[in-house]
Design an enzyme around this catalytic site. Structure first.
Site, short mmCIF file in Angstrom:
data_model
loop_
_atom_site.label_atom_id
_atom_site.label_comp_id
_atom_site.label_asym_id
_atom_site.label_seq_id
_atom_site.Cartn_x
_atom_site.Cartn_y
_atom_site.Cartn_z
N SER A 142 0.88 -1.17 0.00
CA SER A 142 0.00 0.00 0.00
C SER A 142 0.91 1.22 0.00
CB SER A 142 -0.84 -0.02 1.28
OG SER A 142 -1.43 1.23 1.52
N TYR A 155 -2.08 -1.68 10.39
CA TYR A 155 -2.07 -1.75 8.91
C TYR A 155 -0.75 -1.19 8.39
CZ TYR A 155 -4.00 -1.29 4.14
OH TYR A 155 -4.24 -1.38 2.78
P1 NAD Z 1 -11.75 -6.26 -0.24
O1 NAD Z 1 -12.37 -6.15 1.12
O2 NAD Z 1 -12.54 -5.86 -1.43
O3 NAD Z 1 -11.21 -7.75 -0.48
C1 NAD Z 1 -10.45 -8.41 0.48
C2 NAD Z 1 -10.67 -9.90 0.32
O4 NAD Z 1 -9.80 -10.57 1.27
C3 NAD Z 1 -12.11 -10.36 0.63
O5 NAD Z 1 -12.58 -11.20 -0.42
C4 NAD Z 1 -11.97 -11.15 1.93
O6 NAD Z 1 -12.90 -12.22 2.06
C5 NAD Z 1 -10.54 -11.65 1.84
N1 NAD Z 1 -9.98 -12.00 3.14
C6 NAD Z 1 -10.04 -11.30 4.30
N2 NAD Z 1 -9.44 -11.98 5.27
C7 NAD Z 1 -8.97 -13.13 4.73
C8 NAD Z 1 -8.25 -14.25 5.24
N3 NAD Z 1 -7.92 -14.33 6.54
N4 NAD Z 1 -7.93 -15.24 4.38
C9 NAD Z 1 -8.29 -15.18 3.08
N5 NAD Z 1 -8.99 -14.16 2.55
C10 NAD Z 1 -9.31 -13.14 3.37
O7 NAD Z 1 -10.41 -5.39 -0.12
P2 NAD Z 1 -9.42 -4.78 -1.23
O8 NAD Z 1 -9.53 -3.32 -1.11
O9 NAD Z 1 -9.57 -5.43 -2.52
O10 NAD Z 1 -8.03 -5.17 -0.55
C11 NAD Z 1 -7.16 -6.16 -1.08
C12 NAD Z 1 -5.74 -5.85 -0.62
O11 NAD Z 1 -5.36 -4.58 -1.17
C13 NAD Z 1 -5.56 -5.76 0.89
O12 NAD Z 1 -4.33 -6.35 1.24
C14 NAD Z 1 -5.49 -4.26 1.13
O13 NAD Z 1 -4.77 -3.93 2.28
C15 NAD Z 1 -4.79 -3.80 -0.13
N6 NAD Z 1 -4.97 -2.39 -0.44
C16 NAD Z 1 -6.21 -1.88 -0.65
C17 NAD Z 1 -6.33 -0.54 -0.94
C18 NAD Z 1 -7.68 0.09 -1.17
O14 NAD Z 1 -7.74 1.32 -1.17
N7 NAD Z 1 -8.74 -0.65 -1.35
C19 NAD Z 1 -5.19 0.28 -1.03
C20 NAD Z 1 -3.95 -0.28 -0.81
C21 NAD Z 1 -3.84 -1.63 -0.52
#
Ligand code: NAD
Length: 260
Positions: A142, A155
């Site tokens: 991130s 985080y």
């Molecule tokens: P999201 O909530 O849309 O998807 C996350 C997925 O992870 C879900 O399907 C959930 O069921 C799954 N999950 C959660 N805990 C789990 C576990 N213990 N085992 C297996 N699966 C699990 O979120 P997203 O925004 O797509 O985030 C995905 C990644 O991207 C994360 O690591 C997040 O930190 C990172 N990220 C997101 C953003 C953002 O702005 N959305 C920015 C930077 C980084």
């Protein structure tokens, strides 16, 4: 860029960024394992990819469970024969000031983001090393792998930690053709972020519109959200890149919020 003949395992791929990466990988020829805590969501994503002509399976995997990860990776190897690409992407967010974090919440965050990255890396590396054909490991970092924000202590700590893990994997894996890199997105409007907007509005006593404008997108060059396509295209580039020239790096995709 092609992933023809490759097998990719994407964690947290039932939703958001992971789901889009799985779709784009499948469109470029990879067989994709959609690994998620949410098996129904993973299976639904796999069915949609298959309906669009791709190759995919849903795999039930809690990335914090050593057994789930070992069994899940073994299932992928049994079904698709190997793992060439791991995207360690599963993640959640919990926002509150440090003094209000329960120890269990802190541990849960580190378990999903860091233990999950370690466990999936270890399981996939064994297959990559055994086959001797290298591989690509991507960690979903991130902008918070490089910057700090209030209310996000575990985080930010975990996302910084992924840089260290990726660099070690790059050094150990290099001689065996395994590359490791970190993708560092800015804010992407997935369920993970949608949930934070009202929470931050409440904590800071401001409107949801102001959370987006004055906190989330304040330092971007154009007040735009990064999209799942932006992140998936970078994930495609990093997975398809063929040599060790590009390893041990973190690449930010954030509309200029963070500039390295
Ligand atoms: P999201 O909530 O849309 O998807 C996350 C997925 O992870 C879900 O399907 C959930 O069921 C799954 N999950 C959660 N805990 C789990 C576990 N213990 N085992 C297996 N699966 C699990 O979120 P997203 O925004 O797509 O985030 C995905 C990644 O991207 C994360 O690591 C997040 O930190 C990172 N990220 C997101 C953003 C953002 O702005 N959305 C920015 C930077 C980084």
């Amino acid at each position: 860029m092609t992933l023809e003949g490759k097998v990719a395992l994407v964690t947290g791929a039932a939703s958001g960024i992971g789901r889009r990466i799985a779709e784009v990988y499948a469109q470029h020829g990879a067989a994709v394992a959609i690994a998620d805590l949410n098996l129904d969501g993973a299976s639904a994503t796999a069915r949609e990819i298959e309906a669009a002509g791709g190759k995919a399976i849903g795999v039930k995997m809690d990335v914090t469970s050593e057994d789930d990860v070992e069994l899940g990776v073994a299932e992928v190897v049994r079904r698709f024969g190997k793992v060439d690409i791991l995207v360690s992407n599963a993640g959640i967010q919990i926002v509150k000031p440090v003094e209000e974090f329960a120890y269990d919440e802190w541990k849960k965050m580190l378990a999903i983001h860091l233990d999950g990255a370690f466990l999936t890396t270890r399981a996939c590396l064994k297959d990559m090393y055994a086959r001797g054909q290298g591989g690509a490991i991507l960690y979903m970092g991130s902008v918070h792998s490089h910057e700090a924000s209030k209310l996000k202590a575990p985080y930010v700590a975990a996302k910084h930690g992924l840089l260290g893990l990726a660099r070690v994997v790059a050094k150990e894996g290099g001689p065996k053709g395994v590359r490791a890199n970190v993708i560092c997105p800015g804010f992407v409007r997935t369920p993970l972020v949608e949930k934070q907007i009202p929470e931050q509005a409440k904590t800071f006593g401001i409107s949801e519109e102001d959370v987006v404008r004055t906190i989330m997108l304040k330092d971007t060059v154009d007040t735009e959200f990064t999209t799942v396509d932006d992140v998936a295209n970078l994930a495609l580039f990093l997975a398809a890149f063929e040599t060790n020239a590009l390893t041990g790096q973190s690449i930010t995709v954030s509309h200029g919020w963070h500039m390295q």
